[in-house]
Design a protein around this motif. Sequence first.
Motif, mmCIF file in Angstrom:
data_model
loop_
_atom_site.group_PDB
_atom_site.id
_atom_site.type_symbol
_atom_site.label_atom_id
_atom_site.label_comp_id
_atom_site.label_asym_id
_atom_site.label_seq_id
_atom_site.Cartn_x
_atom_site.Cartn_y
_atom_site.Cartn_z
ATOM 1 N N ILE A 1 -30.814 22.400 -43.357
ATOM 2 C CA ILE A 1 -30.063 21.421 -42.792
ATOM 3 C C ILE A 1 -28.932 20.870 -43.719
ATOM 4 N N ASN B 1 -33.181 14.603 -35.809
ATOM 5 C CA ASN B 1 -33.919 15.117 -36.863
ATOM 6 C C ASN B 1 -34.936 16.285 -36.313
ATOM 7 N N THR C 1 -28.303 21.510 -52.143
ATOM 8 C CA THR C 1 -28.421 20.413 -51.079
ATOM 9 C C THR C 1 -28.255 19.055 -51.833
ATOM 10 N N ASP D 1 -33.723 17.906 -54.810
ATOM 11 C CA ASP D 1 -34.559 16.980 -54.256
ATOM 12 C C ASP D 1 -35.154 15.850 -55.018
ATOM 13 N N ASP E 1 -35.511 24.650 -40.883
ATOM 14 C CA ASP E 1 -36.188 23.934 -41.819
ATOM 15 C C ASP E 1 -35.474 22.981 -42.464
ATOM 16 N N GLU E 2 -36.019 21.928 -43.126
ATOM 17 C CA GLU E 2 -35.066 20.804 -43.831
ATOM 18 C C GLU E 2 -34.359 21.395 -44.801
ATOM 19 N N THR E 3 -34.589 22.708 -45.486
ATOM 20 C CA THR E 3 -33.740 23.181 -46.529
ATOM 21 C C THR E 3 -32.622 23.887 -45.776
ATOM 22 N N ARG F 1 -30.711 13.891 -46.792
ATOM 23 C CA ARG F 1 -32.165 14.516 -46.182
ATOM 24 C C ARG F 1 -32.516 13.824 -44.777
ATOM 25 N N ALA F 2 -33.303 14.235 -44.200
ATOM 26 C CA ALA F 2 -34.022 13.397 -42.889
ATOM 27 C C ALA F 2 -34.342 12.081 -43.206
ATOM 28 N N ASP F 3 -35.182 12.343 -44.284
ATOM 29 C CA ASP F 3 -35.770 10.599 -44.480
ATOM 30 C C ASP F 3 -34.795 9.642 -45.039
ATOM 31 N N HIS G 1 -35.208 20.187 -36.658
ATOM 32 C CA HIS G 1 -36.350 20.614 -37.199
ATOM 33 C C HIS G 1 -37.213 21.742 -36.293
#
Length: 504
Positions: A181, A169, A440, A267, A177-179, A445-447, A173
């Motif tokens: 990925i 991750n 998305t 999200d 940006d996370e958006t 997501r990464a978390d 990053h």
Amino acid sequence: METEEKKSPAIIIILGATGDLTWRKLAPAIYNLWLDSWLPEEFAVIGVSRDKYSGSEFEKHLHEGVDKFSRSGKTKKNEWDIFAKYLSFQQGEFNASTTYSAIGRQIKVLETKWKTTANKIFYLAVPPNAFEEISGKIGSSGLAADKLKSRIVIEKPFGHDLDSAIHLNALLHANFDETQIYRIDHYLGKETVQNIMAFRFANTMYEPIWNRNYIESIQITVSEQLGVETRGNYYETAGALRDMIQNHLFQLLCLITMEPPVSFEADEVRNRKVDVLNSLQKINPEEVHKHAARGQYGPGWIKGKKVIGYRQEPDVSKDSAIETFVALKLYMDNWRWQGVPLYLRTGKRMEETISIITIQFKSPPYQLFPTQAIDNWQPNRLILSIQPHMGISTSFQAKRPGLKMVLYPVDMHFDYNESYTSGTPEAYETLLLDIMEGDTTLFMRADQVEAAWKVLMPVINSWATNPPINFPNYKSGSQGTEEAETLIAKNGHSWFEMPLKNIS
């Protein structure tokens, strides 16, 4: 299917374009999206590979894959000839800057021709060990500079453990940006998996009882008749826990147990999934045996054919300690699910290829019927079948016709194939379209990835330091290990086996 909304131009750059994933899944999915008019008028597919293909050889290769694996059947010549014009091929090494310069030039030519900036999707259809190198090169070449228009797609596995997931991750990053990925898990694109949210949150009949007061247990089973076959090299470093539980089964668990989102925004939905993973009770390293059972298949029989054991498969160690079967018993620390056991089970070379979620409801608090009336008593169950048959079944008690009061379990079924005549899109079609549209919701997501690894690390560490001494411990063609039966029996439960004829 015609869609009215004007679609943004899109360029799909597939790195690893001559590999099996592209041949079996991506090319047929893109072709079907085009066939059903879901793609924009301005779109292109740029295949990138180390293999030395000419443009015509690449087109022929993809054509063979589409003819073999497309849900729409073999292509018609006039349709394929039109589609093939959107395809191009770029040979190059993934570690060479010249490869990405060439990609950039192709993108510029297309955008100049279209007189607009296109959505650029970099799909990494490559082994995980190439993620770092390729993502870094995409970033350093400036191809990901447009945060709104450039996206990267990576396939599972998302790391090998918690530390490697955090590392991956961080690498992503550094350039995205996370958006941007999109961590793709094809399970989330399956029609019946998406239907879980519709079933739960578009209907009021179950939501009031979707909690610990009325539900006794939840089971998720994903079993396969297939063995490891040609994936020995990969499986020897993964195993069933990493290959299936950490992603596929945890995704299903999140959908079944998450709180209602306040909206369908990406999200917001993903926040609720992360809440599920964060609420799972941490497994005490000293008590892993109370929560997890593992197994490895030996020789046996599948559909009347004798099959070899895991240790006899190609590229597998003759004394391998890798698990091909896992059963887990988990609990959640939250208001809705406190005390409800959550059972997860997956395995290869099992009796059936089937993916089902079983919700078992509590029995009535008082049994008013005489004993002789309830000889065939079964608890109420709700079964969501994901594959091979897609549908929903509910089991309840009813009076058997006759002069005496005799209760007997009956089932009601909803079958996708009977209810809908239009073809069901493949999972990759749904997911690729979402990527092009920048949605998305169905991607990890990464978390969420890291939270899933945190839950499993006590099991992974325990199994690494305590190798099994009884492998292989279940026969091919069976229902798994005795340890898995014991694991669930301690709570007074048993694994639910649903005959395929009941959901077909």
